[in-house]
Design an enzyme around this catalytic site. Structure first.
Site, PDB file in Angstrom:
ATOM      1  N   SER A 128       0.979  -1.251   0.054  1.00  0.00           N
ATOM      2  CA  SER A 128      -0.289   0.079  -0.099  1.00  0.00           C
ATOM      3  C   SER A 128       0.945   1.235  -0.045  1.00  0.00           C
ATOM      4  O   SER A 128       2.001   1.370   0.513  1.00  0.00           O
ATOM      5  CB  SER A 128      -0.797   0.018   1.354  1.00  0.00           C
ATOM      6  OG  SER A 128      -1.442   1.328   1.386  1.00  0.00           O
ATOM      7  N   TYR A 153      -2.196  -1.296  11.076  1.00  0.00           N
ATOM      8  CA  TYR A 153      -2.243  -1.868   9.563  1.00  0.00           C
ATOM      9  C   TYR A 153      -1.143  -1.250   8.814  1.00  0.00           C
ATOM     10  O   TYR A 153      -0.541  -2.171   8.080  1.00  0.00           O
ATOM     11  CB  TYR A 153      -3.557  -1.106   9.058  1.00  0.00           C
ATOM     12  CG  TYR A 153      -3.713  -1.460   7.586  1.00  0.00           C
ATOM     13  CD1 TYR A 153      -4.069  -2.770   7.081  1.00  0.00           C
ATOM     14  CD2 TYR A 153      -3.424  -0.409   6.791  1.00  0.00           C
ATOM     15  CE1 TYR A 153      -3.834  -2.610   5.407  1.00  0.00           C
ATOM     16  CE2 TYR A 153      -3.550  -0.214   5.438  1.00  0.00           C
ATOM     17  CZ  TYR A 153      -3.747  -1.607   4.578  1.00  0.00           C
ATOM     18  OH  TYR A 153      -3.641  -1.762   3.409  1.00  0.00           O
ATOM     19  N   LYS A 157       2.338  -3.665   6.839  1.00  0.00           N
ATOM     20  CA  LYS A 157       2.525  -3.596   5.243  1.00  0.00           C
ATOM     21  C   LYS A 157       3.895  -3.401   5.156  1.00  0.00           C
ATOM     22  O   LYS A 157       4.757  -3.895   4.311  1.00  0.00           O
ATOM     23  CB  LYS A 157       1.833  -2.502   4.609  1.00  0.00           C
ATOM     24  CG  LYS A 157       0.347  -2.779   4.208  1.00  0.00           C
ATOM     25  CD  LYS A 157       0.023  -4.113   3.407  1.00  0.00           C
ATOM     26  CE  LYS A 157      -1.355  -4.450   3.323  1.00  0.00           C
ATOM     27  NZ  LYS A 157      -1.557  -5.896   2.777  1.00  0.00           N
TER      28      LYS A 157
END
Ligand code: UDP
Length: 341
Positions: A128, A153, A157
């Site tokens: 992302s 979150y 990544k």
């Protein structure tokens, strides 16, 4: 290009995964869907069968369950994996960090272990643009440094990208493409598959379409005092069908390269930024609906502006976004309308 290769698609019933399954079929790959329906619905698999004109192999499986996942590898003997399965709600990750570390990092570890055990080398991983935080310069290129993550979150990544690097450095013959998604929106033009947010949507486009459909009374714009043309944040909104196509191009590119281990990162965006108000206005143009909104305070953790440099992905993968913001909003609205019906 028709390759006939079998590809496991984890999270294949999810938003980006389902659209990628369709594009894989179109390109001659054989997708095998693995999903646990933790954030997706079984009817999407039926719709995929309909769109692909065949009964696709499907397994209900949590990717952190190594024993269950191993059986799928044994049965299917894939030649590659696209690993989408992950939790993706930023706010929830702040409230439940362990859920995010367990699922997002744990599932990648299991995927990599099974790839090693079964001699599977080709991997496309969903990353992302969140890894860039607020970049010093926009458009942001792949060489821009990763920043301190704004949420658990986002941190998953960053960690997953690092895990893949470490595993290659240790000698595992991985050939991996990491795709850094910008803001995926839209739905399939058929109106048969699309995004299915649970509860109140966090993301802008589902919030707009649900408000237009009368399910929500008004959109709140999170801040209009940013240093942008109209004071609202800028994002790079990419049609999910274009994004799905980038995964196909990534797999084809991996196959066209040498057999050497490979780890390459690509931005997947349109290369164009739009403000929140521009999105609201474009939605009005395509739907005729003036979505009511109020302006609220800034949302914590939001970056002011980001959009992708797409030079690398265009040059190496030969991929470029073809669909516009208006196309994406039309398809998202079409999907929302049939959901209500
Ligand atoms: N946004 C908004 N109202 C909403 C949801 C989002 O104003 O109800 C804004 C948000 O502040 C950001 C942009 O829309 O500037 C895109 O947000 P989204 O959550 O869709 O994606 P993000 O880039 O945060 O992952």
């Amino acid at each position: 290009m028709s390759t006939g290769k079998k590809i496991i698609v984890t999270g294949g019933a999810g938003f980006i995964g389902s659209h990628t399954v369709v594009e894989l079929c179109k390109a001659g790959f054989h997708p095998v869907i693995v999903d646990d329906f933790s954030n997706s619905e079984p009817f999407i698999v039926e719709r995929l069968n309909e769109l692909c004109g065949t009964t696709l192999p499907f397994y209900e499986c949590d990717c952190t369950d190594k024993n269950a996942f191993r059986k799928i590898f044994e049965k299917e003997r894939p030649s590659g994996i696209i690993h989408f399965a992950a939790c993706k709600a930023v706010g929830e990750s702040v409230a439940q960090p362990l859920k995010y570390y367990h699922n997002n990092i744990g599932s990648l570890v299991v995927v990599l272990e099974l790839m090693k055990d079964f001699g599977v080398n080709d991997l496309v991983f969903s990353s992302s643009c969140t890894v860039y935080g607020q970049p010093e310069q926009v458009p942001v290129s792949e060489s821009s440094p990763s920043k301190q993550a704004m949420s658990p979150y986002g941190y998953t990544k960053v960690v997953c990208e690092q895990i893949i690097e470490d595993v290659i450095a240790s000698g595992q013959a991985l050939r991996c493409v990491l795709l850094r998604y910008f803001n995926p929106i839209g739905a399939h033009p058929s109106g048969r598959i699309g995004e299915l947010p649970r509860g109140v949507p966090n993301n802008l486009i589902p919030y707009i379409t649900q408000t237009a459909a009368g399910q929500r009374s008004s959109l709140t714009i999170h801040g209009n005092d940013y240093s942008t043309v109209d004071g609202t944040c800028i994002r790079d909104y990419i049609h999910v069908v274009d994004l799905a196509d980038a995964h196909v191009k990534a797999l084809e590119w991996i196959h066209s390269e040498t057999d050497e281990p490979l780890r390459e990162v690509f931005n997947v965006g349109t290369g164009k930024g739009e403000t929140v108000l521009e999105v609201v206005n474009t939605f009005k143009k395509i739907s005729g609906i003036d979505v009511p909104y109020t302006v609220g305070p800034r949302r914590s953790g939001d970056v002011e502006q980001i959009w992708a440099s797409t030079e690398k992905v265009e040059q190496l993968l030969g991929w470029k976004a073809r669909l516009s913001l208006a196309d994406a909003l039309r398809d998202a609205w079409n999907w929302q309308k049939q959901l209500k019906a």
